[in-house]
Write an enzyme that holds these catalytic residues in place. Structure first.
Site, PDB file in Angstrom:
ATOM      1  CE  LYS A 148     -42.689  14.538  68.676  1.00  0.00           C
ATOM      2  NZ  LYS A 148     -42.289  13.456  69.595  1.00  0.00           N
ATOM      3  CD  GLU A 180     -37.053  11.173  76.502  1.00  0.00           C
ATOM      4  OE1 GLU A 180     -38.138  11.745  76.714  1.00  0.00           O
ATOM      5  OE2 GLU A 180     -36.167  11.653  75.761  1.00  0.00           O
ATOM      6  CG  LEU A 205     -40.359  15.358  73.646  1.00  0.00           C
ATOM      7  CD1 LEU A 205     -39.651  16.347  72.733  1.00  0.00           C
ATOM      8  CD2 LEU A 205     -41.125  14.334  72.819  1.00  0.00           C
TER       9      LEU A 205
END
Length: 285
Positions: A148, A180, A205
């Site tokens: 991240k 995503e 993620l």
């Protein structure tokens, strides 16, 4: 009133919160971050966020200058100082500042740790109530999306294009498959009520809210399929939704101008959102 911000061991007013222009987070986006939701003044799923922060630091070799317990106390102090009831706590850790701008760095560089609060309506979100419109586009990000980092320019540009196109967010596509959302994990619901989402890898993620939702789905006998899916499959889905720390679940009502399901928030997404919020508050107390 100004917010109180935390920087490297000090609580200061936001107008006094400053870091060096030579900080590597500013110059190179050499930094990681986390956002923890706050409901009723309580940190939501915070343990998972701090575990992921530690993982991001290990992957990039960035020092974490405080323990998870100390970070939690900092977060709680900011919530109290800023009288935050609902919103989030943003945490950013950069590799730090070391003299002039240089691509390389020494092993003993000291990191920069910044935290601040953001007040935001999370439960009574208009997007949760009416659903969001999605625009699909190519995924141009780097190959370690499981870390991240603050290298968010591709996501910012994609979200801005979606906004200019009359949409609320994006779903990103790589090799014909959905990875995503711009800042969220993506899901579809099949005709037989199976929840489909991409499996964990370096391509997406590892969402903390995602992990909680998948466990809740299993607890309530909602079938999960962790597999890849195409945008064409998404067009034909019974429902679609996204999840993230501060959205929890937002239903998707259209993708690329194509209506998903009835064009209104689906019953399964709505059910999962309600269950998650109740569980999150009860667990945080």
């Amino acid at each position: 009133m100004e917010r109180t911000v935390y920087i490297n061991g000090e609580y200061v007013s936001e107008s006094e919160a400053k870091i060096s222009v030579f900080d590597r987070g500013f110059l190179f986006a050499d930094a990681v971050y986390e956002v923890t939701a706050v409901l009723e003044g309580l940190l939501i799923d915070n343990h998972g966020h701090l575990e992921r922060l530690e993982r991001s630091c290990r992957e990039l070799g960035i020092k974490l200058p405080v323990t998870s317990e100390e970070l939690t106390e900092i977060q709680k102090t900011l919530i109290e100082k800023n009288s935050l009831i609902e919103g989030g706590v943003y945490l950013q850790l950069t590799r730090g500042c070391e003299g002039d701008r240089d691509f390389s760095y020494s092993d003993d560089i000291e990191p920069t740790l910044v935290l601040f609060t953001q007040e935001r309506a999370l439960i009574n979100s208009s997007y949760a109530q009416k659903g969001i419109k999605i625009l699909s586009m190519d995924d141009l990000r780097w190959k370690r999306r499981d870390i991240k980092t603050t290298s968010l320019l591709p996501a910012c540009l994609a979200k801005q294009l979606a906004k200019q196109s009359g949409c609320d967010d994006v779903w990103l596509i790589e090799n014909g498959l959905i990875t995503e959302g711009g800042s969220s994990n993506a899901y579809i619901v099949t005709a037989d009520d199976k929840v489909v989402t991409r499996p964990l890898s370096n391509d997406i993620l590892h969402g903390i809210t995602r992990a909680s939702l998948l466990q809740l789905a299993k607890d309530f006998d909602i079938e999960i399929e962790e597999r890849e899916f195409t945008i064409e499959e998404a067009y034909e889905a019974k429902e679609a939704f996204v999840s993230s720390a501060t959205t929890f679940i937002w239903p998707v009502v259209s993708i690329d101008g194509k209506t998903i399901g009835s064009g209104k928030p689906g019953s399964l997404a709505t059910k999962l959102r309600d269950i998650y919020i109740k569980m999150a508050i009860d667990t945080a107390r």
